[in-house]
Scaffold this motif. Structure first.
Motif, PDB file in Angstrom:
ATOM      1  N   ARG A  22      -1.652  55.511 -11.936  1.00 25.25           N
ATOM      2  CA  ARG A  22      -0.717  55.904 -10.884  1.00 25.25           C
ATOM      3  C   ARG A  22       0.266  54.776 -10.581  1.00 25.25           C
ATOM      4  O   ARG A  22       1.464  54.996 -10.399  1.00 25.25           O
ATOM      5  CB  ARG A  22      -1.521  56.261  -9.655  1.00 25.25           C
ATOM      6  N   PHE A  23      -0.255  53.546 -10.559  1.00 20.00           N
ATOM      7  CA  PHE A  23       0.614  52.379 -10.314  1.00 20.00           C
ATOM      8  C   PHE A  23       1.656  52.267 -11.423  1.00 20.00           C
ATOM      9  O   PHE A  23       2.831  52.011 -11.173  1.00 20.00           O
ATOM     10  CB  PHE A  23      -0.231  51.113 -10.229  1.00 20.00           C
ATOM     11  N   ALA A  26       4.299  54.757 -10.924  1.00 18.11           N
ATOM     12  CA  ALA A  26       5.159  54.326  -9.811  1.00 18.11           C
ATOM     13  C   ALA A  26       6.125  53.239 -10.266  1.00 18.11           C
ATOM     14  O   ALA A  26       7.271  53.163  -9.816  1.00 18.11           O
ATOM     15  CB  ALA A  26       4.299  53.803  -8.658  1.00 18.11           C
ATOM     16  N   ARG A  27       5.678  52.429 -11.227  1.00 19.57           N
ATOM     17  CA  ARG A  27       6.503  51.344 -11.777  1.00 19.57           C
ATOM     18  C   ARG A  27       7.561  51.851 -12.729  1.00 19.57           C
ATOM     19  O   ARG A  27       8.417  51.115 -13.151  1.00 19.57           O
ATOM     20  CB  ARG A  27       5.598  50.339 -12.490  1.00 19.57           C
ATOM     21  N   GLY A  28       7.458  53.133 -13.115  1.00 16.67           N
ATOM     22  CA  GLY A  28       8.500  53.695 -13.973  1.00 16.67           C
ATOM     23  C   GLY A  28       8.068  53.947 -15.399  1.00 16.67           C
ATOM     24  O   GLY A  28       8.905  54.191 -16.267  1.00 16.67           O
ATOM     25  N   SER A  57      -6.900  42.893  -8.077  1.00 21.15           N
ATOM     26  CA  SER A  57      -5.609  42.223  -8.002  1.00 21.15           C
ATOM     27  C   SER A  57      -5.176  41.741  -9.386  1.00 21.15           C
ATOM     28  O   SER A  57      -4.020  41.865  -9.776  1.00 21.15           O
ATOM     29  CB  SER A  57      -5.723  41.028  -7.052  1.00 21.15           C
ATOM     30  N   TYR A  60      -3.985  44.776 -11.387  1.00 22.61           N
ATOM     31  CA  TYR A  60      -2.652  45.191 -10.947  1.00 22.61           C
ATOM     32  C   TYR A  60      -1.595  44.230 -11.502  1.00 22.61           C
ATOM     33  O   TYR A  60      -0.548  44.629 -11.994  1.00 22.61           O
ATOM     34  CB  TYR A  60      -2.557  45.153  -9.413  1.00 22.61           C
ATOM     35  N   ARG A  61      -1.903  42.948 -11.393  1.00 25.97           N
ATOM     36  CA  ARG A  61      -0.951  41.937 -11.825  1.00 25.97           C
ATOM     37  C   ARG A  61      -0.695  42.056 -13.329  1.00 25.97           C
ATOM     38  O   ARG A  61       0.430  41.947 -13.794  1.00 25.97           O
ATOM     39  CB  ARG A  61      -1.454  40.537 -11.478  1.00 25.97           C
ATOM     40  N   ASN A  64       1.445  45.045 -13.899  1.00 27.46           N
ATOM     41  CA  ASN A  64       2.815  44.734 -13.495  1.00 27.46           C
ATOM     42  C   ASN A  64       3.516  43.898 -14.555  1.00 27.46           C
ATOM     43  O   ASN A  64       4.682  44.146 -14.880  1.00 27.46           O
ATOM     44  CB  ASN A  64       2.808  43.991 -12.153  1.00 27.46           C
ATOM     45  N   MET A  67       4.594  45.866 -17.560  1.00 28.32           N
ATOM     46  CA  MET A  67       5.817  46.632 -17.269  1.00 28.32           C
ATOM     47  C   MET A  67       7.046  45.724 -17.292  1.00 28.32           C
ATOM     48  O   MET A  67       8.107  46.124 -17.771  1.00 28.32           O
ATOM     49  CB  MET A  67       5.714  47.324 -15.903  1.00 28.32           C
ATOM     50  N   ILE A  68       6.886  44.505 -16.785  1.00 30.56           N
ATOM     51  CA  ILE A  68       8.008  43.566 -16.792  1.00 30.56           C
ATOM     52  C   ILE A  68       8.403  43.248 -18.231  1.00 30.56           C
ATOM     53  O   ILE A  68       9.588  43.215 -18.580  1.00 30.56           O
ATOM     54  CB  ILE A  68       7.651  42.277 -16.026  1.00 30.56           C
ATOM     55  N   TYR A  71      10.306  46.171 -19.781  1.00 23.34           N
ATOM     56  CA  TYR A  71      11.688  46.241 -19.288  1.00 23.34           C
ATOM     57  C   TYR A  71      12.548  45.235 -20.041  1.00 23.34           C
ATOM     58  O   TYR A  71      13.654  45.534 -20.476  1.00 23.34           O
ATOM     59  CB  TYR A  71      11.705  45.965 -17.788  1.00 23.34           C
ATOM     60  N   ARG A  72      12.012  44.027 -20.198  1.00 19.61           N
ATOM     61  CA  ARG A  72      12.740  42.967 -20.893  1.00 19.61           C
ATOM     62  C   ARG A  72      13.023  43.385 -22.338  1.00 19.61           C
ATOM     63  O   ARG A  72      14.153  43.266 -22.815  1.00 19.61           O
ATOM     64  CB  ARG A  72      11.927  41.670 -20.868  1.00 19.61           C
TER      65      ARG A  72
END
Lengths: 174, 305
Positions: A22-23, A26-28, A57, A60-61, A64, A67-68, A71-72
């Motif tokens: 789900r996260f 939400a992040r795309g 945590s 999640y990190r 995240n 996803m970063i 994107y890059r």
């Protein structure tokens, strides 16, 4: 807990798979969320880490940062396509080493624009940004180092990020 | 693709916070992301901008002929530059002056602050608290809502300024909410005095004192003690509250923009809502409180039925 840290982390991952999925949505990540979750799993499995105090945590990190990275890569792929089509547009035919030179000039212009944008802010803000983002200190460490509060460091970082985000928007429009 | 300024501002807050290694409020970040696909786009945009900026700065000065390794002096630490610093401080007031520290939150965020004297303050969304390390038993709530758990010290009362008002306490747990026309102070433990020099009104556990922002008036209401500060657990309860105040309260707790239809501002509503379900479905506030909701751009308009 006497189990190996990575096994514990895997257990937390499996128990919270839906939350992480789900996260990612939400992040795309959209329809590729399941694939991205696989990447996150592989990162967990291959991680070299000691005991983790806050496994959720950490997960999640990791999600995240996957996803970063995506994107890059997507942005870089887009730029490479653009350069390729520019190089083959006809006007630059036969001048195959022009793109690298253009890139150097563009790089210098970007540096000038970044510096001009940051000059609107107090010198402290740019130095705090450097200490955190380039030298890798935490906000707490920088706060101690220069003798201000953590919230001051955080506020300065926000100012710098905001200015850079605005600059990036202007440049994207061009 | 021009991103809305407010979204960029919020994305910036999250970008800075998530990059700290000890960040752990991922569920709240997720909730913010779920409000709109534009949020994730803005977040990625800001992060990438910060990363590019860092790369550019790391590469060195733009105008040099050849790179020279020169240590940039830490200018602001030298007294000789105090004059230029004064101008900078005037422009950047929100960074505080002297020992002042400003803590602020984005809408939908909850944040816990530890004060120097052992007290704790929990900030709701869209909230700003100013403290002063030179005056550890004072604080100023400039905006929003905060729950104070004040370390007991009879010899050194703790005081919170809200606008022109002062709330004084020796060691208690109390919640201050800044609303449209009033400020509410609810006490869960101990006692708080409102304006000792003027009204000198005492607030006991289970009481909420609401004072006018512009005027000397105030009144009391009763609230179950365990409802004080329940917003930390994601619940909000209203008793004959005007829609305007409800909109303010729920907006700061959820990060969703709720506004009130121009004729419905004083309509009073009672009810209790949980914050998380609203984040997933903002329109559900309507049936919960017996009012109408409709979408208008990025905002939800509340209207009396």
């Amino acid at each position: 807990m006497s189990e190996h840290p990575i096994e514990g982390l895997q257990a937390v991952f499996l128990a919270n798979r839906d939350t992480l999925l789900r996260f990612l949505r939400a992040r795309g990540a959209g329809e590729e969320a399941e694939d991205v979750l696989q990447e996150v799993w592989l990162k967990i499995v291959h991680a070299r880490t000691g005991p983790i105090a806050a496994p959720m945590s950490y997960l999640y990190r990791t999600a995240n940062s996957v996803m970063i990275d995506r994107y890059r890569s997507q942005k870089q792929a887009h730029l490479r396509e653009k350069e390729w089509s520019d190089a083959n547009s006809g006007t630059l035919r036969g001048v195959s080493d022009a793109p690298p030179a253009d890139r150097i000039i563009a790089g210098k212009q970007l540096a000038q624009q970044v510096e001009a944008a940051l000059q609107q802010l107090p010198a402290r803000a740019t130095d705090i940004f450097r200490r955190c983002r380039i030298d890798g200190l935490t906000q707490r460490e920088v706060a101690r180092e220069i003798g201000v509060s953590v919230s001051t460091v955080e506020n300065d970082l926000r100012s710098v990020y905001r200015v850079l985000a605005a600059l990036r928007e202007r440049l994207d429009e061009e | 693709m021009m991103i809305d300024d407010k979204i960029l501002d919020a994305a910036t807050v999250w970008a800075v916070r998530t990059q700290e290694p000890d960040f752990d409020d991922w569920p709240a970040f997720g909730a913010w992301l779920e409000q709109s696909p534009e949020h994730a786009e803005a977040y990625d945009h800001v992060l990438a901008a910060a990363e590019s900026g860092a790369e550019v700065l790391a590469a060195g000065p733009a105008n040099d002929v050849e790179p020279i390794a020169v240590e940039q002096p830490r200018r602001w630490l030298f007294p000789a530059f105090a004059a230029s610093l004064a101008c900078v401080a005037a422009v950047w007031l929100w960074n505080g002056q002297g020992g002042a520290e400003v803590y602020s939150t984005a809408p939908g965020e909850i944040r816990s602050i530890a004060l120097a004297d052992g007290s704790t303050v929990v900030l709701s969304g869209n909230t700003r608290l100013v403290t002063d390390s030179d005056r550890p038993r004072q604080a100023r709530l400039e905006q929003g809502r905060a729950l104070f758990e004040i370390h007991h010290d009879d010899s050194a009362p703790f005081s919170v300024r809200v606008g022109g008002a002062t709330l004084v306490d020796a060691g208690t747990i109390f919640d201050i909410a800044i609303r449209d026309r009033q400020v509410s102070v609810g006490v869960s433990e101990g006692a708080v005095i409102y304006n000792p020099q003027k009204q000198n009104a005492r607030i006991e556990p289970g009481q909420v004192l609401s004072f006018d922002k512009s005027g000397p008036g105030y009144d009391y209401s009763a609230v179950p003690v365990d409802q004080i500060g329940e917003w930390r657990e994601g619940r909000l309860t209203f008793q004959n509250a005007p829609l305007t105040d409800i909109a303010i309260e729920i907006s700061r707790a959820t990060g969703i923009e709720y506004e009130v239809d121009k004729d419905s501002g004083n309509f009073q509503v009672s009810g209790s809502v949980m914050v998380d379900p609203l984040r997933r479905d903002p329109a559900s506030l309507g049936p919960l409180l017996g009012i109408e909701t409709r979408r208008h751009g990025s905002a939800w308009i509340l209207k009396a039925q």
